[in-house]
Design an enzyme around this catalytic site. Structure first.
Site, PDB file in Angstrom:
ATOM      1  N   HIS A 285       0.878  -1.187   0.000  1.00 27.74           N
ATOM      2  CA  HIS A 285       0.000   0.000   0.000  1.00 27.74           C
ATOM      3  C   HIS A 285       0.912   1.234   0.000  1.00 27.74           C
ATOM      4  O   HIS A 285       1.741   1.389  -0.896  1.00 27.74           O
ATOM      5  CB  HIS A 285      -0.922  -0.125   1.229  1.00 27.74           C
ATOM      6  CG  HIS A 285      -2.078   0.821   1.273  1.00 27.74           C
ATOM      7  ND1 HIS A 285      -2.425   1.671   0.259  1.00 27.74           N
ATOM      8  CD2 HIS A 285      -3.007   1.063   2.270  1.00 27.74           C
ATOM      9  CE1 HIS A 285      -3.491   2.376   0.604  1.00 27.74           C
ATOM     10  NE2 HIS A 285      -3.865   2.026   1.825  1.00 27.74           N
ATOM     11  N   HIS A 324      -2.056  -2.317  -9.841  1.00 30.16           N
ATOM     12  CA  HIS A 324      -3.079  -1.778  -8.954  1.00 30.16           C
ATOM     13  C   HIS A 324      -4.304  -2.661  -9.010  1.00 30.16           C
ATOM     14  O   HIS A 324      -4.628  -3.204 -10.061  1.00 30.16           O
ATOM     15  CB  HIS A 324      -3.457  -0.348  -9.386  1.00 30.16           C
ATOM     16  CG  HIS A 324      -4.075   0.432  -8.294  1.00 30.16           C
ATOM     17  ND1 HIS A 324      -5.414   0.365  -8.009  1.00 30.16           N
ATOM     18  CD2 HIS A 324      -3.527   1.286  -7.393  1.00 30.16           C
ATOM     19  CE1 HIS A 324      -5.666   1.148  -6.972  1.00 30.16           C
ATOM     20  NE2 HIS A 324      -4.540   1.716  -6.581  1.00 30.16           N
ATOM     21  N   ASP A 380       2.956   5.401  -6.661  1.00 32.62           N
ATOM     22  CA  ASP A 380       4.185   5.270  -5.886  1.00 32.62           C
ATOM     23  C   ASP A 380       5.450   5.117  -6.727  1.00 32.62           C
ATOM     24  O   ASP A 380       6.538   5.045  -6.173  1.00 32.62           O
ATOM     25  CB  ASP A 380       4.073   4.054  -4.943  1.00 32.62           C
ATOM     26  CG  ASP A 380       3.041   4.289  -3.866  1.00 32.62           C
ATOM     27  OD1 ASP A 380       3.014   5.407  -3.335  1.00 32.62           O
ATOM     28  OD2 ASP A 380       2.258   3.373  -3.571  1.00 32.62           O
TER      29      ASP A 380
HETATM   30  N1  CMC Z   1       5.185  -6.730 -10.331  1.00 26.97           N
HETATM   31  C1  CMC Z   1       5.095  -7.933 -10.954  1.00 26.97           C
HETATM   32  N2  CMC Z   1       3.964  -8.627 -11.084  1.00 26.97           N
HETATM   33  C2  CMC Z   1       2.862  -8.097 -10.552  1.00 26.97           C
HETATM   34  C3  CMC Z   1       2.859  -6.841  -9.899  1.00 26.97           C
HETATM   35  C4  CMC Z   1       4.082  -6.157  -9.799  1.00 26.97           C
HETATM   36  N3  CMC Z   1       4.165  -4.962  -9.199  1.00 26.97           N
HETATM   37  N4  CMC Z   1       1.628  -6.563  -9.466  1.00 26.97           N
HETATM   38  C5  CMC Z   1       0.859  -7.593  -9.838  1.00 26.97           C
HETATM   39  N5  CMC Z   1       1.601  -8.520 -10.491  1.00 26.97           N
HETATM   40  C6  CMC Z   1       1.123  -9.772 -11.108  1.00 26.97           C
HETATM   41  C7  CMC Z   1       0.865 -10.815 -10.050  1.00 26.97           C
HETATM   42  O1  CMC Z   1       2.010 -11.610  -9.838  1.00 26.97           O
HETATM   43  C8  CMC Z   1      -0.275 -11.586 -10.675  1.00 26.97           C
HETATM   44  O2  CMC Z   1       0.263 -12.421 -11.675  1.00 26.97           O
HETATM   45  P1  CMC Z   1      -0.379 -13.901 -11.913  1.00 26.97           P
HETATM   46  O3  CMC Z   1      -1.761 -13.640 -12.429  1.00 26.97           O
HETATM   47  O4  CMC Z   1       0.525 -14.545 -12.884  1.00 26.97           O
HETATM   48  O5  CMC Z   1      -0.371 -14.572 -10.558  1.00 26.97           O
HETATM   49  C9  CMC Z   1      -1.099 -10.517 -11.396  1.00 26.97           C
HETATM   50  O6  CMC Z   1      -0.149  -9.477 -11.692  1.00 26.97           O
HETATM   51  C10 CMC Z   1      -2.210  -9.927 -10.535  1.00 26.97           C
HETATM   52  O7  CMC Z   1      -1.650  -9.483  -9.321  1.00 26.97           O
HETATM   53  P2  CMC Z   1      -2.375  -9.506  -7.933  1.00 26.97           P
HETATM   54  O8  CMC Z   1      -1.354  -9.533  -6.842  1.00 26.97           O
HETATM   55  O9  CMC Z   1      -3.439 -10.576  -7.935  1.00 26.97           O
HETATM   56  O10 CMC Z   1      -3.125  -8.105  -7.965  1.00 26.97           O
HETATM   57  P3  CMC Z   1      -3.770  -7.359  -6.747  1.00 26.97           P
HETATM   58  O11 CMC Z   1      -4.877  -6.554  -7.283  1.00 26.97           O
HETATM   59  O12 CMC Z   1      -4.094  -8.302  -5.638  1.00 26.97           O
HETATM   60  O13 CMC Z   1      -2.569  -6.439  -6.209  1.00 26.97           O
HETATM   61  C11 CMC Z   1      -1.071  -4.688  -5.877  1.00 26.97           C
HETATM   62  C12 CMC Z   1      -2.435  -5.103  -6.438  1.00 26.97           C
HETATM   63  C13 CMC Z   1      -0.957  -3.157  -5.894  1.00 26.97           C
HETATM   64  C14 CMC Z   1      -0.952  -5.126  -4.417  1.00 26.97           C
HETATM   65  C15 CMC Z   1       0.061  -5.326  -6.738  1.00 26.97           C
HETATM   66  O14 CMC Z   1      -0.049  -4.885  -8.068  1.00 26.97           O
HETATM   67  C16 CMC Z   1       1.443  -5.057  -6.181  1.00 26.97           C
HETATM   68  O15 CMC Z   1       1.923  -5.800  -5.307  1.00 26.97           O
HETATM   69  N6  CMC Z   1       2.144  -3.975  -6.675  1.00 26.97           N
HETATM   70  C17 CMC Z   1       3.418  -3.616  -6.124  1.00 26.97           C
HETATM   71  C18 CMC Z   1       3.204  -2.807  -4.846  1.00 26.97           C
HETATM   72  C19 CMC Z   1       2.706  -1.425  -5.135  1.00 26.97           C
HETATM   73  O16 CMC Z   1       3.209  -0.720  -5.992  1.00 26.97           O
HETATM   74  N7  CMC Z   1       1.697  -0.980  -4.333  1.00 26.97           N
HETATM   75  C20 CMC Z   1       1.151   0.351  -4.421  1.00 26.97           C
HETATM   76  C21 CMC Z   1      -0.259   0.365  -4.902  1.00 26.97           C
HETATM   77  S1  CMC Z   1      -0.806   2.030  -5.367  1.00 26.97           S
HETATM   78  C22 CMC Z   1      -0.787   2.931  -3.905  1.00 26.97           C
HETATM   79  C23 CMC Z   1      -1.893   2.587  -3.016  1.00 26.97           C
HETATM   80  O17 CMC Z   1      -3.006   3.065  -3.226  1.00 26.97           O
HETATM   81  O18 CMC Z   1      -1.649   1.828  -2.075  1.00 26.97           O
END
Ligand code: CMC
Length: 446
Positions: A285, A324, A380
């Site tokens: 987050h 995201h 971010d």
């Molecule tokens: N790098 C590489 N792969 C990723 C990333 C990333 N940053 N984010 C998602 N994926 C992949 C993930 O491995 C999954 O792949 P697969 O379908 O093969 O398993 C797919 O994309 C979907 O990911 P998810 O984890 O199911 O998506 P989510 O909606 O649960 O997570 C997230 C969203 C923001 C937690 C995630 O994208 C992430 O960990 N990003 C990096 C951390 C980050 O930048 N966070 C800040 C978010 S914006 C500020 C805020 O409002 O908090």
């Protein structure tokens, strides 16, 4: 509302019949069909409870770990269209607010639903400004932290500690009390944040200067040394104000959900917002801005970007600042932040990590792994570069996210409190553990 109507006869589809805002569901275990009302493209989860195999059955529930497809509230604060990359506060596009409004004007909008008139804004600014001082005992409390304590830990604890200084905050259904706590929370965030920063440096605390703007005073409390009067650099002051606007709210994210959930127990807003701040601290987050910069430093050079992307694709690490839950398009905040970055670099000199960030973005936007998963830079990805160029240490990055998010949290908290449909947040579970079994004395356990 519990309005699923069991139908004795299976429903036949008649294309000529008038459109009904209902959903027909047939339970193949019993052959019964149910008609469930649809409002705002949504069915009520409670309506599923009528779907039962027999009288003793608890009834159908929906299973949605991490709330991927569950609306937990009706809100009128922030709108996001993640596919189109749209973000609006109370209907106003984020781009317009970033260009024309100030952070305090935006905070007023989030909390009151309308932009303030001139006199309303003057009064609002006056109240926030006159609640920036903190009790002298809080200084002593901050002194107790170790010199290398993470400022987010200090911020979370100090916000919670405010509840002990303002016991009147527990009158959450008194609008005057809520107003007062709102001034205190928004007013004191920069002071606590700046004092935490000064504590880690072992520097004396700088008291608020009420003649400065909200971001200008924050810069004063952070960076003033021996000047008789601190004058914030207007470019940095403006950049910080825009960053504050961009971070003010983001509908039902993890920390907004936290303040609603914790606040639903009717605890005071200081404890509820301390919990929200803790939620924000996590690297998935608001802690992602710190992690994104650490990642760029770890990559080290533009030449090493392809190798790092390979590791991301192999699932060894994540590209922090990318992806995201809601945005499946470029985060509109990231676009504005990229522009501000260049304005700050013009003044402070280009951040050497910028080239690495740009190369990560270039490769990711072309690479099938990221394209297929619709992973774009989020808020971010570029903020850390700006903050670093402005002179902030990395540990302060999530704090810089938390300061403006306080207005969004309070707006979400108040909306939840006044929503007559809301109750204490209490999800269901699917229990798949052991059935009843008898206690085994310790000497008989294998
Ligand atoms: N790098 C590489 N792969 C990723 C990333 C990333 N940053 N984010 C998602 N994926 C992949 C993930 O491995 C999954 O792949 P697969 O379908 O093969 O398993 C797919 O994309 C979907 O990911 P998810 O984890 O199911 O998506 P989510 O909606 O649960 O997570 C997230 C969203 C923001 C937690 C995630 O994208 C992430 O960990 N990003 C990096 C951390 C980050 O930048 N966070 C800040 C978010 S914006 C500020 C805020 O409002 O908090």
């Amino acid at each position: 509302m519990d309005s699923a109507i069991p139908m004795t006869q299976p429903k036949t589809t008649d294309s000529s019949s008038a459109r009904r805002d209902t959903l027909s569901v047939t339970d193949n275990r019993t052959g019964k069909t149910y008609e469930i009302p649809v409002t705002n493209d949504t069915i009520r989860a409670n309506d599923l409870r009528k779907i039962r195999v027999d009288e003793s059955d608890f009834g159908m529930m929906s299973y949605d770990p991490a709330f991927n497809n569950t609306a937990s509230c009706i809100s009128r604060i922030t709108f996001i269209d993640g596919d189109k990359g749209i973000l609006r506060y109370r209907g106003y596009p984020i781009e317009e607010l970033a260009e024309k409004a100030t952070y305090l004007e935006t905070a007023y909008l989030l909390l009151h639903g309308e932009l303030p008139t001139e006199s309303q804004l003057r009064e609002w600014q006056h109240h926030i400004t006159h609640h920036t001082f903190i009790h002298e005992s809080i200084k002593k409390f901050l002194d107790g932290f170790h010199y290398d304590a993470h400022p987010m830990g200090m911020l979370i604890s100090t916000i919670a500690a405010l509840s002990t200084f303002y016991p009147d905050a527990k009158h959450i259904f008194d609008p005057e009390s809520r107003k007062k706590q709102t001034y205190r929370l928004i007013g004191k965030m920069p002071t606590i944040a700046a004092f935490s920063y000064r504590h880690t440096l072992g520097m004396p605390y700088v008291y608020p200067d009420n003649d400065l703007s909200y971001p200008g005073n924050f810069l004063n409390m952070l960076f003033r040394t021996s000047e008789t009067r601190y004058r914030p650099n207007p470019t940095l002051e403006k950049a910080l104000d825009i960053l504050f606007i961009l971070h003010a709210d983001h509908e039902q994210n993890c920390s907004a959900n936290t303040i609603r959930g914790v606040g639903s127990s009717h605890v005071d807003p200081f404890c509820a917002s301390a919990a929200a701040t803790a939620a924000l601290y996590g690297p998935l987050h608001g802690g992602a801005n710190e992690e994104a910069l650490r990642m760029l430093m770890e990559i080290g050079s533009v030449q090493k970007v392809p190798e790092f992307i390979k590791r991301v694709k192999a699932g060894e690490t994540r590209l922090m600042g990318f992806g995201h839950r809601i945005y499946k398009n470029y985060d509109p905040r990231a676009r504005i932040i990229k522009r501000i970055a260049y304005e700050v670099f013009d003044l402070m000199g280009k951040n050497p990590l910028l080239e690495i960030a740009l190369e990560c973005e270039r490769i990711a936007l072309e690479d099938e792994y990221f394209v297929k998963r619709k992973l774009y830079p989020n808020v971010d990805f570029y903020t850390g570069l700006i903050y670093q160029s402005m002179g902030f240490p990395m540990t302060m990055f999530p704090v810089l996210f938390a300061i403006p998010r306080m207005s969004g949290w309070v707006a979400q908290w108040e909306e939840m409190l006044l929503d007559t449909e809301q109750k204490i947040a209490r999800p269901r579970q699917i229990y798949l553990g052991h059935d009843t079994r008898s206690y085994v004395p310790i000497e008989q356990r294998s």
